[in-house]
Design an enzyme around this catalytic site. Structure first.
Site, PDB file in Angstrom:
ATOM      1  N   CYS A 159       0.822  -1.216   0.000  1.00  0.00           N
ATOM      2  CA  CYS A 159       0.000   0.000   0.000  1.00  0.00           C
ATOM      3  C   CYS A 159       0.859   1.271   0.000  1.00  0.00           C
ATOM      4  CB  CYS A 159      -0.896  -0.025   1.243  1.00  0.00           C
ATOM      5  SG  CYS A 159      -1.775   1.521   1.517  1.00  0.00           S
TER       6      CYS A 159
ATOM      7  N   TRP B 178      -7.391  -7.261   4.094  1.00  0.00           N
ATOM      8  CA  TRP B 178      -6.039  -7.568   4.576  1.00  0.00           C
ATOM      9  C   TRP B 178      -6.089  -8.600   5.695  1.00  0.00           C
ATOM     10  CZ3 TRP B 178      -2.871  -5.579   1.226  1.00  0.00           C
ATOM     11  CH2 TRP B 178      -3.084  -4.319   0.682  1.00  0.00           C
TER      12      TRP B 178
ATOM     13  N   LYS C 171     -14.444   1.194   5.573  1.00  0.00           N
ATOM     14  CA  LYS C 171     -13.436   0.300   4.990  1.00  0.00           C
ATOM     15  C   LYS C 171     -12.396  -0.073   6.040  1.00  0.00           C
ATOM     16  CE  LYS C 171     -11.818   2.856   1.715  1.00  0.00           C
ATOM     17  NZ  LYS C 171     -10.869   3.134   0.643  1.00  0.00           N
ATOM     18  N   TYR C 172     -11.793  -1.215   5.852  1.00  0.00           N
ATOM     19  CA  TYR C 172     -10.775  -1.688   6.792  1.00  0.00           C
ATOM     20  C   TYR C 172      -9.417  -1.469   6.153  1.00  0.00           C
ATOM     21  CZ  TYR C 172     -15.092  -3.817   8.390  1.00  0.00           C
ATOM     22  OH  TYR C 172     -16.396  -4.012   8.793  1.00  0.00           O
ATOM     23  N   THR C 173      -8.931  -0.226   6.244  1.00  0.00           N
ATOM     24  CA  THR C 173      -7.729   0.149   5.492  1.00  0.00           C
ATOM     25  C   THR C 173      -6.462   0.112   6.342  1.00  0.00           C
ATOM     26  OG1 THR C 173      -8.226   2.460   6.020  1.00  0.00           O
ATOM     27  CG2 THR C 173      -8.959   1.667   3.869  1.00  0.00           C
ATOM     28  N   VAL C 174      -5.347  -0.022   5.665  1.00  0.00           N
ATOM     29  CA  VAL C 174      -4.039   0.252   6.258  1.00  0.00           C
ATOM     30  C   VAL C 174      -3.580   1.580   5.675  1.00  0.00           C
ATOM     31  CG1 VAL C 174      -3.297  -2.109   6.696  1.00  0.00           C
ATOM     32  CG2 VAL C 174      -2.916  -1.127   4.426  1.00  0.00           C
TER      33      VAL C 174
ATOM     34  N   GLU D  95      -5.202   7.653   8.993  1.00  0.00           N
ATOM     35  CA  GLU D  95      -5.012   8.537   7.837  1.00  0.00           C
ATOM     36  C   GLU D  95      -3.520   8.846   7.698  1.00  0.00           C
ATOM     37  OE1 GLU D  95      -6.596   9.703   5.172  1.00  0.00           O
ATOM     38  OE2 GLU D  95      -4.689  10.715   4.815  1.00  0.00           O
ATOM     39  N   SER D  96      -2.921   8.305   6.651  1.00  0.00           N
ATOM     40  CA  SER D  96      -1.468   8.374   6.520  1.00  0.00           C
ATOM     41  C   SER D  96      -0.924   9.795   6.452  1.00  0.00           C
ATOM     42  CB  SER D  96      -1.024   7.595   5.283  1.00  0.00           C
ATOM     43  OG  SER D  96      -1.613   8.139   4.118  1.00  0.00           O
TER      44      SER D  96
ATOM     45  N   TYR E 277      -5.330   5.634  -9.233  1.00  0.00           N
ATOM     46  CA  TYR E 277      -6.507   4.841  -8.820  1.00  0.00           C
ATOM     47  C   TYR E 277      -7.742   5.246  -9.637  1.00  0.00           C
ATOM     48  CZ  TYR E 277      -4.095   2.714  -4.856  1.00  0.00           C
ATOM     49  OH  TYR E 277      -3.238   1.973  -4.089  1.00  0.00           O
TER      50      TYR E 277
HETATM   51  N1  LIG Z   1      -6.732   7.676   3.381  1.00  0.00           N
HETATM   52  C1  LIG Z   1      -6.072   6.497   3.675  1.00  0.00           C
HETATM   53  C2  LIG Z   1      -6.167   5.527   2.506  1.00  0.00           C
HETATM   54  C3  LIG Z   1      -5.611   4.185   2.847  1.00  0.00           C
HETATM   55  C4  LIG Z   1      -6.018   3.132   1.816  1.00  0.00           C
HETATM   56  O1  LIG Z   1      -6.812   3.383   0.901  1.00  0.00           O
HETATM   57  N2  LIG Z   1      -5.454   1.921   1.964  1.00  0.00           N
HETATM   58  C5  LIG Z   1      -5.822   0.834   1.084  1.00  0.00           C
HETATM   59  C6  LIG Z   1      -4.619   0.054   0.621  1.00  0.00           C
HETATM   60  S1  LIG Z   1      -3.587   0.907  -0.500  1.00  0.00           S
HETATM   61  C7  LIG Z   1      -6.644  -0.177   1.846  1.00  0.00           C
HETATM   62  O2  LIG Z   1      -6.293  -0.567   2.933  1.00  0.00           O
HETATM   63  N3  LIG Z   1      -7.744  -0.610   1.255  1.00  0.00           N
HETATM   64  C8  LIG Z   1      -8.567  -1.611   1.838  1.00  0.00           C
HETATM   65  C9  LIG Z   1      -9.857  -1.733   1.097  1.00  0.00           C
HETATM   66  O3  LIG Z   1     -10.084  -0.987   0.148  1.00  0.00           O
HETATM   67  O4  LIG Z   1     -10.644  -2.581   1.511  1.00  0.00           O
HETATM   68  C10 LIG Z   1      -4.658   6.853   4.019  1.00  0.00           C
HETATM   69  O5  LIG Z   1      -3.995   7.563   3.237  1.00  0.00           O
HETATM   70  O6  LIG Z   1      -4.190   6.457   5.064  1.00  0.00           O
END
Ligand SMILES: N[C@@H](CCC(=O)N[C@@H](CS)C(=O)NCC(=O)O)C(=O)O
Length: 363
Positions: free
Chosen positions: A87, A127, A164-167, A182-183, A230
């Site tokens: 990511c 993930w 969403k479950y984001t990293v 939020e990165s 994207y």
């Molecule tokens: N705004 C977030 C975006 C993070 C993000 O979109 N991460 C993606 C991976 S690149 C993710 O974990 N996606 C999980 C999903 O879409 O289910 C940040 O910059 O921290």
């Protein structure tokens, strides 16, 4: 809910999942803060009826600070960064962790690169952690909570979270919750808040005299390049794709021109804006050119951008944040609507540690 992974009904399923609803809720440990989020269960759900990709905002927005009364004080050993090497957003946090010398203060774990089912009871793909240290080089089991997935961490932090479950996830071991996901905010915290324990406290990637310029650069780099790729890749109609590609290549041309006159994107000093641009450029030829259809011109056909990418890759600490195996396996293996058979292209295997010409600029 039908499975996105069902190859017989891909088109209609994708349209069917493009329902994004709004919801308000309150998180534990932040009683006064109401979070208003757009419901989307993964990036694959973030395409509107017009066929354009629209990213939803992050939800957990607390801050670690040096202040004496901080709810999240900058203590060594208290926080953990969950990432995926694949990511770009998580990788920019890891890059900060390395170059600021925070490895002893903040631990980190990477998940496996390819999305898997996160629960048996529904179809969500996301993930997950490996079961053992040896299952997946680079990835490790969750050392803190024994979670099987990033989703589980969100559910531990909030009982009614539906986004969403984001990293990345910046986790507080003491309060057992998510501080921030939020990165762009995590990197600002890493830049200054841990300076009393950072091994490289003097490095300031957001110095006051450059802040306006960095903010302004981030704005167009984010919209047109970082998120721009994207928008190209997740567009489901020709027109939004065409618009995104045009804007992406105008922005890359602009970078190419700027980098013909100076070493870094905001002048001759390395800054936050460079790390933010780098994480997209390093993935460009290996992934975005093919997977997201950004093939009008390759990164390696832009001499300044290509050498600039090598220059940043060679800054001590940065190369360890780039795991091209994870990057390629994630994108090509986790988006069945784009690459249904998950075939990973063999090339181009670029060596970013090879010589570059950027020393010609004074720093
Ligand atoms: N705004 C977030 C975006 C993070 C993000 O979109 N991460 C993606 C991976 S690149 C993710 O974990 N996606 C999980 C999903 O879409 O289910 C940040 O910059 O921290």
């Amino acid at each position: 809910m039908p499975s996105l992974w069902s190859s017989s009904s891909k088109g209609s399923v994708f349209v069917g999942l493009c329902l994004i609803r709004s919801i308000s809720f309150t998180l534990p440990h932040s009683s006064s803060v109401k979070y208003h989020i757009q419901m989307a269960r993964s990036a694959l759900d973030e395409t509107s009826d017009s066929g354009a990709f629209t990213r939803t905002a992050s939800t957990f927005r607390n801050s670690i600070s040096r202040g004496p009364n901080s709810q999240f004080p900058a203590e060594s050993g208290r926080y953990h960064l969950y990432i995926s090497y694949a990511c770009p957003w998580a990788s920019r946090c890891l890059a900060y962790l390395k170059i600021k010398g925070l490895e002893k203060a903040i631990s980190f774990t990477s998940v496996k690169p390819i999305w898997e089912r996160t629960k048996e009871s529904d179809e969500h793909m996301g993930w997950v952690f490996p079961a053992t240290d040896t299952e997946e080089p680079g990835a490790e089991p969750d050392p803190l909570n024994g979670a099987k997935s990033i989703r589980e961490l969100y559910e531990l932090a909030s009982t009614n979270y539906t986004g969403k479950y984001t990293v990345p996830v910046l986790w507080d071991k003491k309060l057992k919750t998510i501080v921030n996901n939020e990165s762009s905010e995590i990197i600002r915290m890493f830049n200054v808040e841990f300076n009393e324990i950072a091994e490289n406290p003097a490095l300031d990637l957001y110095p006051s005299h450059l802040q306006a310029q960095i903010d302004q650069t981030n704005e167009w780099v984010y919209n047109l390049i970082n998120n721009g790729v994207y928008k190209c890749g997740f567009a489901t109609k020709q027109e939004p794709y065409d618009v995104a590609v045009k804007q992406l290549y105008e922005a890359l041309d602009k970078c190419e021109e700027i980098l013909g006159k100076q070493r870094y994107i905001c002048g001759n000093a390395f800054s936050e804006a460079d790390i933010r641009l780098f994480v997209t450029l390093i993935r460009f030829d290996e992934v975005y050119a093919v997977h997201f259809k950004c093939n009008k011109k390759l990164l390696r056909e832009h001499p300044n951008l290509f050498n600039y990418t090598k220059d940043i890759f060679q800054i001590p600490g940065i190369s360890s944040t780039v795991n091209m195996q994870h990057i390629k396996r994630h994108y090509y293996g986790s988006h069945p609507t784009i690459n249904p058979f998950g075939i990973i292209p063999q090339g181009p295997n670029i060596d970013y540690s090879s010589p570059h010409d950027r020393e010609r600029f004074s720093t």
